[in-house]
Design an enzyme around this catalytic site. Structure first.
Site, PDB file in Angstrom:
ATOM      1  N   GLU A   1     -15.142  15.711   4.214  1.00  0.00           N
ATOM      2  CA  GLU A   1     -15.634  14.443   4.760  1.00  0.00           C
ATOM      3  C   GLU A   1     -15.926  14.677   6.234  1.00  0.00           C
ATOM      4  OE1 GLU A   1     -13.078  11.132   3.908  1.00  0.00           O
ATOM      5  OE2 GLU A   1     -13.318  11.354   1.746  1.00  0.00           O
TER       6      GLU A   1
ATOM      7  N   ASP B   1      -2.366  -9.877   9.827  1.00  0.00           N
ATOM      8  CA  ASP B   1      -1.110 -10.647   9.872  1.00  0.00           C
ATOM      9  C   ASP B   1       0.020  -9.871  10.558  1.00  0.00           C
ATOM     10  OD1 ASP B   1      -2.486 -12.553   8.285  1.00  0.00           O
ATOM     11  OD2 ASP B   1      -1.953 -11.415   6.494  1.00  0.00           O
TER      12      ASP B   1
ATOM     13  N   SER C   1      -5.769   8.490   6.894  1.00  0.00           N
ATOM     14  CA  SER C   1      -4.950   7.277   6.896  1.00  0.00           C
ATOM     15  C   SER C   1      -3.940   7.246   5.754  1.00  0.00           C
ATOM     16  CB  SER C   1      -5.824   6.029   6.860  1.00  0.00           C
ATOM     17  OG  SER C   1      -6.814   6.162   5.891  1.00  0.00           O
TER      18      SER C   1
ATOM     19  N   GLY D   1       0.845  -1.193   0.000  1.00  0.00           N
ATOM     20  CA  GLY D   1       0.000   0.000   0.000  1.00  0.00           C
ATOM     21  C   GLY D   1       0.878   1.239   0.000  1.00  0.00           C
TER      22      GLY D   1
ATOM     23  N   LYS E   1       1.178  -9.822   0.019  1.00  0.00           N
ATOM     24  CA  LYS E   1       0.365 -11.028   0.151  1.00  0.00           C
ATOM     25  C   LYS E   1      -0.382 -11.379  -1.133  1.00  0.00           C
ATOM     26  CE  LYS E   1      -2.843 -12.819   3.572  1.00  0.00           C
ATOM     27  NZ  LYS E   1      -3.679 -12.445   4.710  1.00  0.00           N
TER      28      LYS E   1
ATOM     29  N   HIS F   1     -14.332  -1.112   9.230  1.00  0.00           N
ATOM     30  CA  HIS F   1     -13.633  -0.379   8.164  1.00  0.00           C
ATOM     31  C   HIS F   1     -12.152  -0.192   8.448  1.00  0.00           C
ATOM     32  CE1 HIS F   1     -13.091   2.448   4.915  1.00  0.00           C
ATOM     33  NE2 HIS F   1     -12.786   3.436   5.727  1.00  0.00           N
TER      34      HIS F   1
ATOM     35  N   GLN G   1     -11.417   5.398  -1.347  1.00  0.00           N
ATOM     36  CA  GLN G   1     -12.196   6.173  -2.316  1.00  0.00           C
ATOM     37  C   GLN G   1     -12.003   7.662  -2.115  1.00  0.00           C
ATOM     38  OE1 GLN G   1     -16.258   4.863  -1.733  1.00  0.00           O
ATOM     39  NE2 GLN G   1     -15.953   3.035  -2.964  1.00  0.00           N
TER      40      GLN G   1
HETATM   41  C1  SIN Z   1     -14.307   7.172   2.566  1.00  0.00           C
HETATM   42  O1  SIN Z   1     -14.063   7.527   1.419  1.00  0.00           O
HETATM   43  O2  SIN Z   1     -15.367   7.394   3.137  1.00  0.00           O
HETATM   44  C2  SIN Z   1     -13.252   6.426   3.295  1.00  0.00           C
HETATM   45  C3  SIN Z   1     -12.128   7.304   3.544  1.00  0.00           C
HETATM   46  C4  SIN Z   1     -11.435   6.910   4.795  1.00  0.00           C
HETATM   47  O3  SIN Z   1     -11.671   5.828   5.331  1.00  0.00           O
HETATM   48  O4  SIN Z   1     -10.660   7.719   5.287  1.00  0.00           O
END
Ligand code: SIN
Length: 551
Positions: A127, A227, A398, A26, A48, A358, A60
């Site tokens: 957000e 893991d 994140s 990632g 993995k 999540h 997203q």
């Molecule tokens: C989302 O797009 O709602 C998820 C983004 C996140 O988990 O920070």
């Protein structure tokens, strides 16, 4: 029945050597690898699935950073601290928000393209929990996919980054002084390095992502089986804040029995003006918080759960019909396709949504340079707990955390190498002396069922004790190790899920309060006098303990 005890990592069939093993592909793993390579260290990336299958690609909404006019790191810090409900490490948050904007610019220089206006200025959305438009996005709602593409291309362009795909890490190797000396892993494939192998290395960076698969329904991919946290626990490292599992409020509701990875409906959909409504069309978040649908994620998830209880329903709805087709198509193409693929057209219909697991706000405890409590073992991204998220991660922090702390880790490893402080090369007799009961692959479904029923969005001592008992009973089952004599990847995944589920449940039982995304029905209030502290879990000689942090 007797517990079956064996080494998680049997004698390696093959060995390799490098300077640093980075586990995960990632944003955290690949950024670490690229920065290390730029400093001339040898790097092996272990992943993995495939290199471009890291959990980053599922993100997203975007990446939060104070890039907009009038925004400042200080405002980003304030929003992060509020969301974290009293448990953020302010110093770690300050690092995140002050180093974040430049780290995003370096990501752009690496090749990531963010959505921009005609003048080339990055477009920003909102957000939950953010008081400003602060979220950079790509491809509308495909931010993670674009970041992943750019980093994977950069890694592939560097012929000197060695990559091992389809490899599950098993255990840390340590030298006689307890320093990291490499790791063992199981490679699934048809190459020269099939089966169990060992890589000698002078540092190991865990960037293995999350543990959402401990629950039946999650936004996480099937590979997110905890893991890294399990490896760290077996290696004696400290793990913290595991009880703070973030349940995303708006996951597409596919029915009461839906299992595995569920489609996410990004918070950015609410950020652009979609409303949460019940079956009568009432906007139930209005009046519950000044930000209504854009309150921090834990508050919205609780609001939805409360309304579901009040109305005796299994989901609520997201209403974005007023966006119209052009906006859905341009701004949220991934979500539009996903909804339509499940028979719901958001242009004309309400989207059924419910919370699902999540994000792990906790993880392997690190300092500001990504060090864990085991010398030479680093952790970064969702697997880590840097202190940035506290009891509830602020949306889109994140990817930024992965980016910022990956760069810090790479800088630290390079500095320690130059100062002669990394584990010396050529450690003979490195050991992974870990004996654990291996679980049959079938245990995975039972672990998920126990955790969903007992340690989900709403928890109490009674439900969690049932989960703890069920988890304990699983280790008394005989370990059918899978196909043939050797344990298979599914065996280790079930074993890892069991260990992290057990540690998570112990922490959630111990924390007798409601805070952030930890919601206790039997202790409904936040209790700063007793619980404004972290819970630290560690394992010695197979004994798992969870204790409040000593101050
Ligand atoms: C989302 O797009 O709602 C998820 C983004 C996140 O988990 O920070």
């Amino acid at each position: 029945m007797t517990a079956v005890t064996r080494l998680t990592a049997p004698a390696p069939g093959w060995t390799a050597a490098t300077d640093v093993v980075v586990v995960g592909s990632g944003v955290a793993g690949l950024t670490t690898a690229l920065r290390l390579r730029a400093s001339g260290l040898r790097v092996l990336v272990v992943t993995k699935a495939m290199l471009d299958d890291g959990s980053t690609r599922w993100a997203q909404g975007g990446i939060a950073a104070a890039l907009g006019e009038g925004d400042t790191p200080e405002q980003h810090l304030d929003d992060t601290l509020v969301a974290g409900a009293g448990l953020c490490d302010e110093e770690a948050v300050r690092v995140l928000v002050t180093e974040g904007p430049e780290a995003v610019r370096r990501l752009i220089a690496t090749g990531a393209h963010f959505d921009a206006d005609a003048e080339g200025s990055i477009l920003l959305t909102r957000e939950g929990g953010h008081h400003r438009r602060r979220i950079a996005h790509a491809g509308g709602d495909a931010t993670g996919a674009e970041i992943s593409r750019a980093l994977v291309e950069a890694v592939r362009a560097d012929a000197d980054v060695e990559v091992v795909e389809h490899a599950l890490v098993l255990d840390l190797l340590t030298d006689a002084e307890g320093r990291t000396a490499g790791l063992t892993l199981h490679v699934m494939g048809e190459g020269q390095r099939d089966g169990v192998g060992a890589v000698q290395a002078r540092a190991v960076v865990l960037a293995t992502g999350g543990m959402g698969q401990v629950f039946s329904a999650t936004t996480n991919p099937a590979v997110s089986t905890g893991d890294g946290v399990a490896l760290a626990l077996r290696a004696g490292a400290e793990v913290t804040d595991l009880e703070f599992v973030q349940f995303h409020p708006t996951v597409l509701w596919l029915g009461p029995d839906a299992e595995g990875q569920q489609p996410l409906i990004s918070e950015a959909v609410r950020g652009e003006g979609a409303h949460l409504v019940d079956a009568d069309g009432t906007r139930f978040m209005v009046g519950q918080h000044e930000l209504a649908e854009l309150a921090p994620r834990d508050i919205v998830a609780k609001g939805i759960m409360r309304r579901m209880r009040e109305t005796g329903t299994e989901h609520m709805y997201l209403d974005g019909r007023h966006f119209g087709a052009p906006m859905w198509e341009e701004r949220f193409p991934t979500i539009l396709a996903s909804c339509r693929g499940h028979g719901i057209d958001p242009v004309t219909q309400l989207i059924p949504v419910a919370p699902a697991a999540h994000y792990a706000s906790g993880g392997v405890r690190t300092d500001l340079r990504g060090h864990t409590s085991v010398s030479g073992l680093y952790a970064c991204g969702e697997v880590a707990c840097t202190g940035v998220h506290g009891a509830n991660r602020l949306a889109s922090n994140s990817l930024l955390e992965g980016l910022v702390f990956a760069e810090r880790i790479a800088a630290d490893i390079v500095a320690r190498d130059r100062a002669g402080k990394l584990t010396p090369r050529h450690q003979d007799g490195a050991q992974a002396a870990v004996r654990v009961p291996l679980l049959a692959p079938e245990a995975r479904a039972e672990i998920q069922r126990l955790m969903t029923r007992g340690v989900g969005v709403l928890r109490s001592a009674v439900t969690m004790a049932e989960a703890a008992d069920g988890l304990a009973a699983l280790t008394a089952e005989p370990a059918d190790t899978g196909k043939g004599e050797q344990p298979q990847v599914e065996t280790w995944e079930a074993t890892n899920l069991h260990l992290v589920a057990t540690a998570l449940t112990a922490a959630a039982l111990l924390r007798e309060e409601t805070r952030g995304c930890h919601w206790r029905e039997d202790f409904p209030d936040r209790d700063d006098a007793t619980w404004r502290t972290h819970l630290i879990s560690s394992q010695q000689d197979s004994l798992l303990t969870t204790l409040p942090q000593e101050h």
